[in-house]
Design an enzyme around this catalytic site. Structure first.
Site, mmCIF file in Angstrom:
data_model
loop_
_atom_site.group_PDB
_atom_site.id
_atom_site.type_symbol
_atom_site.label_atom_id
_atom_site.label_comp_id
_atom_site.label_asym_id
_atom_site.label_seq_id
_atom_site.Cartn_x
_atom_site.Cartn_y
_atom_site.Cartn_z
ATOM 1 N N CYS A 2 7.871 -6.488 52.872
ATOM 2 C CA CYS A 2 7.218 -7.349 51.891
ATOM 3 C C CYS A 2 5.800 -6.834 51.645
ATOM 4 O O CYS A 2 5.216 -6.145 52.472
ATOM 5 C CB CYS A 2 7.126 -8.807 52.311
ATOM 6 S SG CYS A 2 8.686 -9.525 52.793
ATOM 7 N N ARG A 27 7.673 -1.740 49.297
ATOM 8 C CA ARG A 27 7.761 -2.501 50.547
ATOM 9 C C ARG A 27 8.897 -3.532 50.518
ATOM 10 O O ARG A 27 9.163 -4.196 51.520
ATOM 11 C CB ARG A 27 6.443 -3.229 50.818
ATOM 12 C CG ARG A 27 5.249 -2.309 50.890
ATOM 13 C CD ARG A 27 3.990 -3.088 51.171
ATOM 14 N NE ARG A 27 4.073 -3.720 52.462
ATOM 15 C CZ ARG A 27 3.783 -3.135 53.620
ATOM 16 N NH1 ARG A 27 3.352 -1.893 53.613
ATOM 17 N NH2 ARG A 27 3.894 -3.784 54.743
ATOM 18 N N TRP A 73 11.222 -8.454 50.829
ATOM 19 C CA TRP A 73 12.432 -7.840 51.405
ATOM 20 C C TRP A 73 12.952 -8.884 52.388
ATOM 21 O O TRP A 73 12.327 -9.136 53.426
ATOM 22 C CB TRP A 73 12.086 -6.534 52.120
ATOM 23 C CG TRP A 73 13.286 -5.768 52.577
ATOM 24 C CD1 TRP A 73 14.013 -4.866 51.849
ATOM 25 C CD2 TRP A 73 13.907 -5.822 53.866
ATOM 26 N NE1 TRP A 73 15.037 -4.370 52.613
ATOM 27 C CE2 TRP A 73 15.000 -4.938 53.854
ATOM 28 C CE3 TRP A 73 13.648 -6.547 55.039
ATOM 29 C CZ2 TRP A 73 15.828 -4.735 54.957
ATOM 30 C CZ3 TRP A 73 14.473 -6.355 56.140
ATOM 31 C CH2 TRP A 73 15.553 -5.450 56.091
ATOM 32 N N ASN A 99 3.798 -11.741 54.783
ATOM 33 C CA ASN A 99 4.602 -10.554 55.120
ATOM 34 C C ASN A 99 4.703 -10.506 56.637
ATOM 35 O O ASN A 99 3.681 -10.536 57.319
ATOM 36 C CB ASN A 99 3.894 -9.297 54.589
ATOM 37 C CG ASN A 99 4.426 -8.029 55.227
ATOM 38 O OD1 ASN A 99 5.608 -7.942 55.547
ATOM 39 N ND2 ASN A 99 3.565 -7.052 55.415
ATOM 40 N N GLY A 100 5.931 -10.436 57.149
ATOM 41 C CA GLY A 100 6.116 -10.377 58.601
ATOM 42 C C GLY A 100 7.254 -11.289 59.014
ATOM 43 O O GLY A 100 8.025 -11.759 58.175
ATOM 44 N N GLU A 476 20.078 14.615 57.928
ATOM 45 C CA GLU A 476 19.123 14.154 56.925
ATOM 46 C C GLU A 476 19.755 14.187 55.526
ATOM 47 O O GLU A 476 19.571 13.255 54.739
ATOM 48 C CB GLU A 476 17.853 15.018 56.998
ATOM 49 C CG GLU A 476 16.821 14.750 55.916
ATOM 50 C CD GLU A 476 16.322 13.318 55.854
ATOM 51 O OE1 GLU A 476 16.594 12.531 56.779
ATOM 52 O OE2 GLU A 476 15.678 12.976 54.847
ATOM 53 N N LYS A 480 20.104 10.994 53.090
ATOM 54 C CA LYS A 480 19.562 10.974 51.722
ATOM 55 C C LYS A 480 20.642 10.539 50.749
ATOM 56 O O LYS A 480 20.437 9.680 49.908
ATOM 57 C CB LYS A 480 19.102 12.370 51.363
ATOM 58 C CG LYS A 480 17.744 12.782 51.070
ATOM 59 C CD LYS A 480 16.504 12.070 51.355
ATOM 60 C CE LYS A 480 16.448 10.952 52.307
ATOM 61 N NZ LYS A 480 15.336 10.841 53.179
ATOM 62 N N GLU A 483 21.761 6.787 51.183
ATOM 63 C CA GLU A 483 20.807 5.726 50.848
ATOM 64 C C GLU A 483 20.543 5.606 49.363
ATOM 65 O O GLU A 483 20.272 4.507 48.882
ATOM 66 C CB GLU A 483 19.502 5.846 51.651
ATOM 67 C CG GLU A 483 18.648 7.026 51.323
ATOM 68 C CD GLU A 483 17.401 7.105 52.196
ATOM 69 O OE1 GLU A 483 16.870 6.076 52.589
ATOM 70 O OE2 GLU A 483 16.954 8.235 52.472
ATOM 71 N N HIS A 499 37.006 17.184 67.298
ATOM 72 C CA HIS A 499 37.116 16.159 68.344
ATOM 73 C C HIS A 499 37.285 14.762 67.742
ATOM 74 O O HIS A 499 37.069 13.771 68.433
ATOM 75 C CB HIS A 499 35.899 16.234 69.264
ATOM 76 C CG HIS A 499 35.773 17.557 69.948
ATOM 77 N ND1 HIS A 499 36.678 17.987 70.889
ATOM 78 C CD2 HIS A 499 34.894 18.584 69.780
ATOM 79 C CE1 HIS A 499 36.343 19.206 71.306
ATOM 80 N NE2 HIS A 499 35.272 19.594 70.634
ATOM 81 N N LYS A 594 10.533 0.660 51.818
ATOM 82 C CA LYS A 594 9.933 1.890 52.334
ATOM 83 C C LYS A 594 9.275 1.680 53.692
ATOM 84 O O LYS A 594 9.391 2.502 54.581
ATOM 85 C CB LYS A 594 8.896 2.413 51.339
ATOM 86 C CG LYS A 594 8.307 3.723 51.788
ATOM 87 C CD LYS A 594 8.351 4.742 50.703
ATOM 88 C CE LYS A 594 8.056 6.129 51.200
ATOM 89 N NZ LYS A 594 9.277 6.866 51.541
HETATM 90 C C1 F6R Z 1 14.828 7.395 54.659
HETATM 91 C C2 F6R Z 1 13.592 6.825 55.140
HETATM 92 C C3 F6R Z 1 13.636 6.036 56.396
HETATM 93 C C4 F6R Z 1 12.328 6.192 57.170
HETATM 94 C C5 F6R Z 1 12.312 5.221 58.363
HETATM 95 C C6 F6R Z 1 11.053 5.396 59.190
HETATM 96 O O1 F6R Z 1 14.632 8.127 53.482
HETATM 97 O O2 F6R Z 1 12.568 6.949 54.536
HETATM 98 O O3 F6R Z 1 14.727 6.376 57.188
HETATM 99 O O4 F6R Z 1 12.192 7.507 57.596
HETATM 100 O O5 F6R Z 1 12.384 3.911 57.905
HETATM 101 O O6 F6R Z 1 9.916 5.169 58.434
HETATM 102 P P1 F6R Z 1 8.529 5.748 58.865
HETATM 103 O O7 F6R Z 1 8.596 7.225 58.801
HETATM 104 O O8 F6R Z 1 7.561 5.174 57.882
HETATM 105 O O9 F6R Z 1 8.279 5.264 60.262
#
Ligand code: F6R
Length: 599
Positions: A2, A27, A73, A99-100, A476, A480, A483, A499, A594
């Site tokens: 949030c 956020r 969020w 927020n929290g 990774e 990507k 998501e 396996h 994010k």
């Molecule tokens: C995926 C992504 C997340 C962050 C994860 C950790 O694209 O961005 O998996 O890597 O939420 O976030 P940070 O790096 O901000 O601790």
């Protein structure tokens, strides 16, 4: 998660709040609201959906010099209008955004407000009802706010309006990020400086368990006992153009394209005029002194940590364990005699990682944070920080921060090796520059990447296969893709397929394989043959010098250890185009945010 904003001054707050919220949408973006306070009283507008939806319902004729706003969020209660913030007290006198997560909200309801009927399912609403209860019992608003804050367990960044005092916003922070911005004719509040750069670049940082009384002329910081705290503002060094999309259709594409420049900037920032690596002596000493490194991170940052382990073990000869923060905190492994913790976090605010940091600091261990946001919680609370210099990353899916994390980890590993007297047979700066050039070539191959996405990523699922460092990049790549395009994607170690996972391979199942590791080239190709024999549609991305006939794409040659920085770029791009073809919201994928500030 949030994001919250607040404005108090001489201008109409509406547009400032909405613009601020748009910049905080990374956020969370499932519902949003503002409360505007003018001479008539408070006007609340809130709705499920994005800020664009909120914009449509905010009354254009309301001109209020005071206001607060929120983009959500959801944690407690589904995303709908009722659960959207702001929330109001029973009488409507107090209005609050938060927020929290309030961990003890049910207990607070039982203890203080047993007869109250709550309108939302949120943990937040209890705060505003508590403030009103304490005011009704005879406390001043400030004391009532403080009393409520003292009762809360959990994380909060709060902004509170009082209908009966139009000259103040009450603000408080614990664990969730919050800044107060100061300007000549107004003051502002924001979860992130980016949200209020349009108003000021002067911000005052708040510490946990602090509250602030914000008027248009002044800000007064106090602790939860009411003691005054003095703190000077700092200048937020964010270039406003960094947070604009420019001519790009999406932030993600812009951020992918910025990667070569980020690597070059890292080279510049971590090198002195004589070409020597420039790291704090204290970090160097901590690295030399440890007998085992514990890397702790989440998601993409965890994937960078897996690559970082290889850099540190291979170059500087220190054993490294890599842990997912949310697991580590509840299941701490046996630690070595002299552990050093490395936290990797783009945002520096990730609650899962912070929980581990708090726990290991309590045990007296040293911690180093690699973050894109110096001054963030994980940076402040660790002993040492290494900045990523990636510039603001706005798209929810991390791209340039990931490659920056790996580049900084490489520099750290090289620096440690040198400090320990280990001689390396390559020039790391030169190799990083070559990697940056290779990334640029790949960024220029977008048409080809779009074609690959159109050929391969048209099914409900996709597999990524790799060995050694390629395996970590596959994890990774799969993250990507899933998501942002919602295609079920998994990364597998080539040898592990037989396996179990090979049972999933059917006719035309897309399998993207990376082949950038000389010693494993034949092995990964053998694994590809195994899936092809079962009907899979393979797309091999190899590195120049290791290519075989029929490979779908060949990336330029770079130092073998640095291949993850480069081989991830095609995977980022094909994910981007797959999401685009499927009509997904690339920058704001569903259910995500994010900055993950809840555990
Ligand atoms: C995926 C992504 C997340 C962050 C994860 C950790 O694209 O961005 O998996 O890597 O939420 O976030 P940070 O790096 O901000 O601790």
């Amino acid at each position: 998660m949030c994001g919250i904003v607040g404005y108090i001054g001489n201008n109409d707050s509406k547009e400032i709040l909405l613009k601020g919220l748009e910049r905080l949408e990374y956020r969370g973006y499932d519902s949003a609201g503002v409360a505007l306070l003018d001479e008539e009283g408070v006007h609340v507008f809130k709705e499920k959906g994005r800020i664009a939806t909120l914009r449509k319902i905010v009354d254009k004729n309301t001109h209020a010099p005071v206001g607060i706003g929120h983009t959500r969020w959801a944690t407690h209660g589904v995303p709908n209008r009722v659960n959207a913030h702001p929330h109001q007290s029973a009488s409507g006198r107090f209005t609050l955004v938060h927020n929290g997560v309030i961990e003890n909200y049910e207990q607070l309801k039982r203890e203080y407000l047993p007869a109250h009927s709550f309108t939302s399912d949120t943990d937040t609403e209890v705060i505003v009802q508590l403030v009103e209860k304490f005011v009704n019992e005879g406390k001043s608003v400030e004391e009532a706010f403080r009393t409520a804050l003292r009762a809360l367990k959990g994380s909060y960044a709060i902004a509170l309006l009082d209908n009966e005092n139009k000259d103040v916003i009450y603000v408080a922070k614990n664990k969730s990020p919050l800044l107060v911005g100061v300007a000549d004719d107004c003051n502002v509040v924001a979860s992130d400086a980016m949200a209020m750069l349009q108003v000021t670049d002067q911000f005052v940082e708040l510490m946990d368990q602090e509250m602030v009384i914000v008027t248009k002329e002044d800000i007064t910081i106090k602790d939860l006992k009411g003691n005054l705290i003095q703190r000077r503002p700092f200048t937020a060094e964010i270039d406003a153009s960094d947070i604009e999309k420019g001519t790009y259709p999406h932030y993600m594409l812009k951020e992918i394209d910025e990667q070569p420049f980020v690597i070059r900037r890292i080279i510049q920032e971590y090198q002195d005029e004589n070409g020597n690596l420039k790291l704090d002596d204290s970090i160097r000493e901590a690295m030399k002194d440890t007998d085992r490194i514990y890397i702790v991170a989440c998601g993409t940052s965890y994937h960078a940590g897996l690559v970082g382990k290889q850099f540190i073990e291979k170059l500087s000869n220190i054993p490294v364990e890599v842990h997912i923060a949310s697991e580590f905190v509840y299941n701490m492994p046996l630690l070595s005699q002299k552990p050093l913790f490395i936290f990797i976090s783009q945002s520096g605010e990730t609650a899962d990682s912070r929980a581990v940091l708090v726990a290991v600091k309590k045990l007296g261990y040293r911690a180093l944070t690699l973050t894109n946001v110096p001054g963030s919680t994980l940076s402040r609370e660790a002993d040492y920080t290494l900045p990523l210099y990636a510039g603001p990353e706005i798209a929810v899916a991390s791209t340039k921060a990931y490659t920056a994390q790996m580049a900084v980890l490489a520099i750290l590993a090289v620096d440690t090796a040198r400090a320990k007297g280990i001689s390396l047979d390559f020039d790391p700066i030169q190799e990083l520059s070559i990697a940056a050039n290779a990334m640029e070539v790949l960024c220029d191959s977008k048409e080809e990447m779009e074609k690959i996405a159109g050929e391969f990523l048209i099914h409900r699922n996709a597999f990524f296969l790799g060995r050694g460092l390629d395996f970590y990049v596959c994890l990774e790549g799969a993250l990507k893709l899933k998501e942002i395009s919602y295609i079920q994607a998994e990364g597998f170690a080539g040898g592990e397929l037989k396996h179990g996972p090979i049972a999933l391979i059917e006719t035309d199942t897309p399998v993207i394989a990376l082949a950038t590791q000389a010693a494993l080239n034949l092995n990964i190709r053998g694994n590809v043959k195994e899936v092809v024999a079962r009907g899979a549609n393979p797309c091999i991305i190899s590195m120049k010098g290791l290519e075989h006939e029929g490979d779908r794409f060949v990336i330029p040659a770079v130092h073998e250890l640095l291949t993850p920085l480069v081989s991830v770029v095609p995977l980022q791009l094909i994910s981007y185009y797959a999401a685009l073809h499927r009509g997904c919201d690339v920058d704001k994928p569903r259910n995500l945010a994010k900055s993950v500030t809840v555990e």
